[in-house]
Scaffold this motif. Sequence first.
Motif, PDB file in Angstrom:
ATOM      1  N   PHE A 119      58.224  48.398  10.815  1.00 32.41           N
ATOM      2  CA  PHE A 119      58.459  48.629  12.361  1.00 32.41           C
ATOM      3  C   PHE A 119      58.062  47.429  12.545  1.00 32.41           C
ATOM      4  O   PHE A 119      58.125  46.768  13.511  1.00 32.41           O
ATOM      5  CB  PHE A 119      58.572  49.157  12.760  1.00 32.41           C
ATOM      6  CG  PHE A 119      58.702  50.351  12.286  1.00 32.41           C
ATOM      7  CD1 PHE A 119      59.794  51.108  13.110  1.00 32.41           C
ATOM      8  CD2 PHE A 119      57.948  51.954  11.350  1.00 32.41           C
ATOM      9  CE1 PHE A 119      61.181  52.448  12.727  1.00 32.41           C
ATOM     10  CE2 PHE A 119      58.763  52.881  10.916  1.00 32.41           C
ATOM     11  CZ  PHE A 119      60.444  53.202  11.488  1.00 32.41           C
ATOM     12  N   PHE A 120      57.068  46.500  11.489  1.00 30.36           N
ATOM     13  CA  PHE A 120      56.929  45.223  12.354  1.00 30.36           C
ATOM     14  C   PHE A 120      57.003  43.701  11.257  1.00 30.36           C
ATOM     15  O   PHE A 120      56.917  43.677  10.110  1.00 30.36           O
ATOM     16  CB  PHE A 120      55.142  45.688  11.769  1.00 30.36           C
ATOM     17  CG  PHE A 120      54.551  46.118  12.965  1.00 30.36           C
ATOM     18  CD1 PHE A 120      54.183  46.082  14.404  1.00 30.36           C
ATOM     19  CD2 PHE A 120      54.635  48.210  12.011  1.00 30.36           C
ATOM     20  CE1 PHE A 120      53.698  46.685  14.682  1.00 30.36           C
ATOM     21  CE2 PHE A 120      54.075  48.528  13.256  1.00 30.36           C
ATOM     22  CZ  PHE A 120      54.042  48.775  14.310  1.00 30.36           C
ATOM     23  N   LYS A 121      57.545  42.514  12.363  1.00 29.42           N
ATOM     24  CA  LYS A 121      57.483  41.375  11.638  1.00 29.42           C
ATOM     25  C   LYS A 121      56.878  41.116  11.089  1.00 29.42           C
ATOM     26  O   LYS A 121      56.885  40.449   9.868  1.00 29.42           O
ATOM     27  CB  LYS A 121      58.105  40.740  12.799  1.00 29.42           C
ATOM     28  CG  LYS A 121      58.653  38.854  12.442  1.00 29.42           C
ATOM     29  CD  LYS A 121      58.852  38.533  13.771  1.00 29.42           C
ATOM     30  CE  LYS A 121      59.198  37.392  13.524  1.00 29.42           C
ATOM     31  NZ  LYS A 121      59.872  36.690  14.381  1.00 29.42           N
ATOM     32  N   HIS A 178      53.322  42.718  15.313  1.00 27.45           N
ATOM     33  CA  HIS A 178      54.359  43.019  16.314  1.00 27.45           C
ATOM     34  C   HIS A 178      55.669  43.159  16.060  1.00 27.45           C
ATOM     35  O   HIS A 178      55.991  43.131  14.194  1.00 27.45           O
ATOM     36  CB  HIS A 178      54.472  41.517  16.143  1.00 27.45           C
ATOM     37  CG  HIS A 178      53.431  40.080  17.267  1.00 27.45           C
ATOM     38  ND1 HIS A 178      52.552  40.248  16.255  1.00 27.45           N
ATOM     39  CD2 HIS A 178      53.034  40.441  18.523  1.00 27.45           C
ATOM     40  CE1 HIS A 178      51.005  39.434  16.846  1.00 27.45           C
ATOM     41  NE2 HIS A 178      51.144  39.933  18.239  1.00 27.45           N
ATOM     42  N   PRO A 179      56.083  44.023  16.485  1.00 26.88           N
ATOM     43  CA  PRO A 179      57.414  44.727  16.229  1.00 26.88           C
ATOM     44  C   PRO A 179      58.687  44.128  15.973  1.00 26.88           C
ATOM     45  O   PRO A 179      59.114  43.104  16.960  1.00 26.88           O
ATOM     46  CB  PRO A 179      57.811  45.592  17.423  1.00 26.88           C
ATOM     47  CG  PRO A 179      56.840  45.893  18.430  1.00 26.88           C
ATOM     48  CD  PRO A 179      55.699  44.408  17.686  1.00 26.88           C
ATOM     49  N   ASN A 180      58.907  44.495  15.222  1.00 28.46           N
ATOM     50  CA  ASN A 180      61.018  43.267  14.529  1.00 28.46           C
ATOM     51  C   ASN A 180      61.647  44.204  15.214  1.00 28.46           C
ATOM     52  O   ASN A 180      61.061  45.560  16.393  1.00 28.46           O
ATOM     53  CB  ASN A 180      60.792  44.071  12.942  1.00 28.46           C
ATOM     54  CG  ASN A 180      60.789  45.216  12.082  1.00 28.46           C
ATOM     55  OD1 ASN A 180      61.326  46.071  13.277  1.00 28.46           O
ATOM     56  ND2 ASN A 180      60.936  45.144  11.269  1.00 28.46           N
ATOM     57  N   PHE A 223      61.195  47.324  18.300  1.00 30.50           N
ATOM     58  CA  PHE A 223      61.797  47.647  19.442  1.00 30.50           C
ATOM     59  C   PHE A 223      62.046  48.413  20.226  1.00 30.50           C
ATOM     60  O   PHE A 223      62.276  49.341  20.755  1.00 30.50           O
ATOM     61  CB  PHE A 223      62.286  45.801  20.093  1.00 30.50           C
ATOM     62  CG  PHE A 223      60.739  45.508  20.144  1.00 30.50           C
ATOM     63  CD1 PHE A 223      59.660  45.370  20.829  1.00 30.50           C
ATOM     64  CD2 PHE A 223      60.694  44.101  19.721  1.00 30.50           C
ATOM     65  CE1 PHE A 223      58.597  44.736  21.029  1.00 30.50           C
ATOM     66  CE2 PHE A 223      59.236  42.947  19.050  1.00 30.50           C
ATOM     67  CZ  PHE A 223      58.607  43.206  20.448  1.00 30.50           C
ATOM     68  N   VAL A 224      62.922  48.848  19.206  1.00 36.58           N
ATOM     69  CA  VAL A 224      64.409  49.961  19.719  1.00 36.58           C
ATOM     70  C   VAL A 224      63.240  51.650  20.129  1.00 36.58           C
ATOM     71  O   VAL A 224      63.234  52.395  20.686  1.00 36.58           O
ATOM     72  CB  VAL A 224      65.475  49.796  18.558  1.00 36.58           C
ATOM     73  CG1 VAL A 224      66.226  51.362  18.614  1.00 36.58           C
ATOM     74  CG2 VAL A 224      66.204  48.678  18.489  1.00 36.58           C
ATOM     75  N   VAL A 225      62.750  51.839  18.926  1.00 37.68           N
ATOM     76  CA  VAL A 225      62.072  52.541  18.682  1.00 37.68           C
ATOM     77  C   VAL A 225      60.804  53.377  19.401  1.00 37.68           C
ATOM     78  O   VAL A 225      60.443  53.591  20.205  1.00 37.68           O
ATOM     79  CB  VAL A 225      60.793  53.180  17.585  1.00 37.68           C
ATOM     80  CG1 VAL A 225      59.937  53.805  17.214  1.00 37.68           C
ATOM     81  CG2 VAL A 225      62.006  52.864  16.099  1.00 37.68           C
TER      82      VAL A 225
END
Length: 86
Positions: free
Chosen positions: A44-46, A51-53, A57-59
Motif C-alpha cells: 500500500f506504500f509508494k 507514503h501511500p500509493n 490512498f483509496v484505503v
Amino acid sequence: GKHWYNEKPTGDFFACRNAIADIAKRYGVTPLESIDYVPHDSTFFKDLTLHPNDIGFVVYAKNLLSDLKELYKIKITPNDWGDFFI
C-alpha cells in the motif's frame, strides 16, 4: 526497519504527532488517529514504508470517511459517493 520511528532533531514521529494533537485539542479540533488507516503492508506504500500509493490512498480515504461519518454523525448514501465508500 521503520525509519519514521527513529528519533529526529524535531523528536520522534509520535512525539511530533502528539504535540500537534495537543495543540489541535486546545483549539477545539478533534484529531483523528490515522496511523492505522492504511494497513502496515508495503503493498500500500509508494516508498514501501511511509507514503501511500494510489491503492493506499483509496484505503486511507475510505477509513477517513468512516471516522468523519462517526465523528460528525453524517449520513452518506450511495447516491452521494457511490457504493465503494459506504
